[in-house]
Scaffold this motif. Structure first.
Motif, PDB file in Angstrom:
ATOM      1  N   ASN A 122      53.055  45.833  35.722  1.00 20.45           N
ATOM      2  CA  ASN A 122      54.168  46.075  36.647  1.00 20.45           C
ATOM      3  C   ASN A 122      53.662  46.543  38.009  1.00 20.45           C
ATOM      4  N   LEU A 123      52.865  47.597  37.988  1.00 16.67           N
ATOM      5  CA  LEU A 123      52.343  48.155  39.242  1.00 16.67           C
ATOM      6  C   LEU A 123      51.387  47.177  39.919  1.00 16.67           C
ATOM      7  N   ILE A 124      50.543  46.524  39.119  1.00 18.83           N
ATOM      8  CA  ILE A 124      49.537  45.625  39.694  1.00 18.83           C
ATOM      9  C   ILE A 124      50.194  44.444  40.392  1.00 18.83           C
ATOM     10  N   ILE A 125      51.238  43.879  39.764  1.00 21.05           N
ATOM     11  CA  ILE A 125      51.881  42.709  40.365  1.00 21.05           C
ATOM     12  C   ILE A 125      52.639  43.093  41.629  1.00 21.05           C
ATOM     13  N   VAL A 126      53.165  44.312  41.680  1.00 18.74           N
ATOM     14  CA  VAL A 126      53.824  44.787  42.905  1.00 18.74           C
ATOM     15  C   VAL A 126      52.788  44.978  44.016  1.00 18.74           C
ATOM     16  N   LEU A 127      51.650  45.595  43.690  1.00 17.24           N
ATOM     17  CA  LEU A 127      50.585  45.771  44.677  1.00 17.24           C
ATOM     18  C   LEU A 127      50.064  44.430  45.177  1.00 17.24           C
ATOM     19  N   PHE A 128      49.891  43.491  44.251  1.00 15.75           N
ATOM     20  CA  PHE A 128      49.435  42.155  44.643  1.00 15.75           C
ATOM     21  C   PHE A 128      50.426  41.508  45.603  1.00 15.75           C
ATOM     22  N   SER A 129      51.710  41.636  45.311  1.00 18.34           N
ATOM     23  CA  SER A 129      52.741  41.049  46.169  1.00 18.34           C
ATOM     24  C   SER A 129      52.736  41.683  47.555  1.00 18.34           C
ATOM     25  N   LEU A 381      38.085  33.077  45.076  1.00 18.43           N
ATOM     26  CA  LEU A 381      37.616  32.968  46.453  1.00 18.43           C
ATOM     27  C   LEU A 381      38.762  32.620  47.393  1.00 18.43           C
ATOM     28  N   ASN A 382      39.683  31.764  46.922  1.00 20.45           N
ATOM     29  CA  ASN A 382      40.789  31.346  47.774  1.00 20.45           C
ATOM     30  C   ASN A 382      41.713  32.518  48.090  1.00 20.45           C
ATOM     31  N   VAL A 383      42.050  33.313  47.059  1.00 20.40           N
ATOM     32  CA  VAL A 383      42.909  34.479  47.279  1.00 20.40           C
ATOM     33  C   VAL A 383      42.207  35.502  48.163  1.00 20.40           C
ATOM     34  N   ALA A 384      40.919  35.724  47.921  1.00 26.49           N
ATOM     35  CA  ALA A 384      40.169  36.684  48.736  1.00 26.49           C
ATOM     36  C   ALA A 384      40.094  36.229  50.185  1.00 26.49           C
ATOM     37  N   ALA A 385      39.916  34.908  50.411  1.00 25.21           N
ATOM     38  CA  ALA A 385      39.821  34.394  51.781  1.00 25.21           C
ATOM     39  C   ALA A 385      41.164  34.448  52.495  1.00 25.21           C
ATOM     40  N   GLU A 386      42.259  34.151  51.780  1.00 26.67           N
ATOM     41  CA  GLU A 386      43.561  34.073  52.431  1.00 26.67           C
ATOM     42  C   GLU A 386      44.312  35.398  52.445  1.00 26.67           C
ATOM     43  N   SER A 387      44.090  36.245  51.413  1.00 33.34           N
ATOM     44  CA  SER A 387      44.856  37.502  51.327  1.00 33.34           C
ATOM     45  C   SER A 387      43.989  38.739  51.217  1.00 33.34           C
ATOM     46  N   GLY A 388      42.680  38.596  51.229  1.00 33.71           N
ATOM     47  CA  GLY A 388      41.792  39.740  51.208  1.00 33.71           C
ATOM     48  C   GLY A 388      41.226  40.037  49.828  1.00 33.71           C
ATOM     49  N   VAL A 389      40.101  40.748  49.823  1.00 28.58           N
ATOM     50  CA  VAL A 389      39.427  41.115  48.575  1.00 28.58           C
ATOM     51  C   VAL A 389      40.298  42.002  47.692  1.00 28.58           C
ATOM     52  N   PRO A 390      41.049  42.982  48.246  1.00 29.32           N
ATOM     53  CA  PRO A 390      41.915  43.800  47.376  1.00 29.32           C
ATOM     54  C   PRO A 390      42.936  42.964  46.605  1.00 29.32           C
ATOM     55  N   ALA A 391      43.506  41.936  47.231  1.00 30.05           N
ATOM     56  CA  ALA A 391      44.476  41.077  46.544  1.00 30.05           C
ATOM     57  C   ALA A 391      43.793  40.314  45.409  1.00 30.05           C
ATOM     58  N   ALA A 392      42.572  39.826  45.648  1.00 30.30           N
ATOM     59  CA  ALA A 392      41.827  39.130  44.596  1.00 30.30           C
ATOM     60  C   ALA A 392      41.521  40.075  43.439  1.00 30.30           C
ATOM     61  N   ALA A 393      41.214  41.346  43.771  1.00 29.69           N
ATOM     62  CA  ALA A 393      40.946  42.337  42.724  1.00 29.69           C
ATOM     63  C   ALA A 393      42.189  42.582  41.873  1.00 29.69           C
ATOM     64  N   MET A 394      43.371  42.634  42.515  1.00 33.38           N
ATOM     65  CA  MET A 394      44.625  42.805  41.765  1.00 33.38           C
ATOM     66  C   MET A 394      44.867  41.619  40.835  1.00 33.38           C
ATOM     67  N   LEU A 395      44.562  40.418  41.305  1.00 34.31           N
ATOM     68  CA  LEU A 395      44.736  39.226  40.479  1.00 34.31           C
ATOM     69  C   LEU A 395      43.830  39.275  39.252  1.00 34.31           C
ATOM     70  N   ILE A 396      42.593  39.689  39.449  1.00 29.72           N
ATOM     71  CA  ILE A 396      41.648  39.798  38.331  1.00 29.72           C
ATOM     72  C   ILE A 396      42.121  40.859  37.337  1.00 29.72           C
ATOM     73  N   LEU A 397      42.670  41.965  37.843  1.00 32.96           N
ATOM     74  CA  LEU A 397      43.204  43.001  36.948  1.00 32.96           C
ATOM     75  C   LEU A 397      44.399  42.485  36.149  1.00 32.96           C
ATOM     76  N   LEU A 398      45.241  41.673  36.776  1.00 31.15           N
ATOM     77  CA  LEU A 398      46.368  41.078  36.052  1.00 31.15           C
ATOM     78  C   LEU A 398      45.872  40.230  34.883  1.00 31.15           C
ATOM     79  N   ILE A 399      44.854  39.426  35.131  1.00 34.56           N
ATOM     80  CA  ILE A 399      44.293  38.576  34.080  1.00 34.56           C
ATOM     81  C   ILE A 399      43.670  39.430  32.988  1.00 34.56           C
ATOM     82  N   TYR A 400      42.945  40.473  33.388  1.00 32.78           N
ATOM     83  CA  TYR A 400      42.263  41.313  32.406  1.00 32.78           C
ATOM     84  C   TYR A 400      43.250  42.021  31.484  1.00 32.78           C
ATOM     85  N   PHE A 401      44.273  42.674  32.057  1.00 32.76           N
ATOM     86  CA  PHE A 401      45.222  43.415  31.220  1.00 32.76           C
ATOM     87  C   PHE A 401      46.031  42.478  30.325  1.00 32.76           C
TER      88      PHE A 401
END
Length: 467
Positions: A122-129, A381-401
């Motif tokens: 919940n929190l991760i997807i809000v932060l990613f958005s 790489l695409n998310v990190a390039a277009e929305s930044g490394v923090p957004a890519a990190a949130m995406l990876i956390l979503l997949i992990y959890f």
């Protein structure tokens, strides 16, 4: 004392309304239906029919949000605007998302039954958005519409599935519903192949089904393969096994006819993991690995004569680094890396990578690819390039959890003796792994089945906890 309690009880009883608000809504619904019927005397029949079915949909969703979730998933998964381009201006999937969330909110106000499930997603997807939204200010006019198109559907899909699907029956019905939707999309692809319709590359025709890209179709279908294998293993009735095998055959054929190399690798990979997990789990790990490899190799050997020659030729190019499509991926990764270095926190904006690639293709002699690439051919790489490394990190956390929830719920259901939900959980666990690996050579953040999976992971975790 007893008399005083009786007095209070009488007062409370007298203060109750004669008719509750939900009942008022039902009366209003009946009146509105009568008004719509009278509308035939004034408006054309198609306008009256549109109002009638739209109101029926709203009523059905209001009183049973689960129905609205299924309709929204169908609209998001089947991409109706591909077959009917005239509908593109109506943005059906996006408007369905807004419609579902509006009715959901109205339902909550009336019944006061809203309860948000507790999950780190919940929190991760809000932060990613929020990070995704922040990156739109780099090229607001271009990026913001893309943000609305992706995030509105993705976030609503996740929260709708995670919070509305609450029972074992609803979850299993949703899984079978996804099988039906996947089979419909794959069947359209098979028909396209027979008619020679699709993306032409040389002598081959790559089908797209109900999507606009063969790779997207493969990504949307390959998710279902491990779950089908898991259900085939645990089903005891021949009829159920036959239906599951039929779904598997149609969906696997659809994946093959996309001629997607990433799709083919993902299909082989998830099938191998599923066979090893469901068929030989109780054997020694090394023995199970060898048997699974032998079975999969035998299946491919038997299937090979039936595959189109163009498909076999295309698959042989996987290791050819000089092939244009594969070489372009290396160039895309280089450009993405350079973009991340210069814009590490907020990126260049959603959808703007293609402009960065064109600029580098023109100005940098090291970039050999001279045709347009829409994305970096690597989701992270695409998310990190277009929305930044923090957004890519949130995406990876979503997949992990989500992977963690699938894995944990699988073992819990197995201990409880619920083999069906255990295999469904394990199947989706393999699917999320397949998605992660497939997107190392592609980028499918718009694949809404991924966001549905995130919600399903939360549902399975809640069910495994007995909540």
């Amino acid at each position: 004392m007893e008399d005083r309690d009786n007095i209070y009880s009488d007062v409370l009883h007298e203060e109750r309304p004669l008719i509750g608000f939900p009942a008022i809504l039902k009366v209003f619904g009946v009146i509105f239906f009568l008004i719509i019927s009278a509308g035939l005397l004034i408006f054309p029949w198609y306008i009256t029919a549109f109002l009638f079915f739209g109101f029926c949909f709203s009523i059905a969703v209001f009183f049973n949000l689960y129905i609205g979730t299924l309709i929204f998933i169908a609209g998001a998964y089947l991409h109706p605007t591909v077959l009917f381009p005239a509908l593109q201006d109506f943005h059906i999937a996006r408007n369905l998302a807004f419609g579902v969330i509006f009715i959901w909110g109205f339902h909550t106000i009336v019944y006061r039954d809203f309860k948000l499930v507790k999950a780190p997603q919940n929190l991760i997807i809000v932060l990613f958005s929020l990070l995704f939204f922040a990156s739109t200010f780099m090229e607001f006019d271009y990026s913001f519409p893309l943000f609305i198109e992706i995030v509105s559907k993705a976030v609503v899909l996740y929260f709708a599935v995670a919070n509305i699907v609450k029972t074992r029956f609803q979850l299993i019905f949703l899984v079978w519903f996804l099988f039906v939707l996947g089979s419909v999309s794959a069947s359209v692809g098979i028909i396209q192949y027979g008619l020679g319709i699709g993306l032409r590359e040389g002598t081959s025709v790559r089908v797209m089904g109900l999507t606009e890209n063969p790779n997207t179709l493969a990504a949307e279908l390959v998710f279902l393969i491990p779950v089908l294998i898991g259900l085939f293993k645990c089903s005891r009735k021949i009829v159920i096994k036959s239906i599951v095998f039929m779904f598997f055959s149609v969906i696997a054929t659809g994946i093959i006819l996309t001629y997607s190399r990433a799709g083919m690798l993902a299909l082989v990979f998830v099938s191998f993991l599923a066979v090893k997990r469901f068929m030989f789990r109780r054997l020694n790990a090394f023995v199970a690995l060898i048997i699974a490899v032998v079975i999969l190799a035998t299946f491919i050997f038997v299937l090979m004569p039936f595959l189109p020659d163009e498909y076999k030729d295309r698959m042989q190019t996987i290791t050819e680094t000089r092939e244009a499509s594969i070489r372009s991926r290396f160039d895309a990764w280089v450009v993405a890396g350079d973009t991340i270095v210069h814009h590490p926190f907020i990126g260049v904006g959603p959808g703007v990578f293609q402009r960065e690639f064109v600029y580098n293709a023109i100005t940098s002699p090291g970039i050999k690819t001279k045709f347009l690439l829409l994305h970096a051919h690597n989701l992270y790489l695409n998310v990190a390039a277009e929305s930044g490394v923090p957004a890519a990190a949130m995406l990876i956390l979503l997949i992990y959890f989500s992977w963690k929830y699938f894995r944990k719920s699988s073992f819990v259901f197995e201990k409880k003796g619920d083999i069906v939900l255990s295999n469904i959980s394990a199947g989706f666990e393999i699917s999320i792994i397949g998605f992660s690996l497939m997107n190392m050579v592609s980028s499918h953040i718009e694949a809404l089945i991924f966001w549905i999976l995130l919600g399903i992971s939360v549902v399975l975790m809640e069910l495994s906890n007995g909540e």
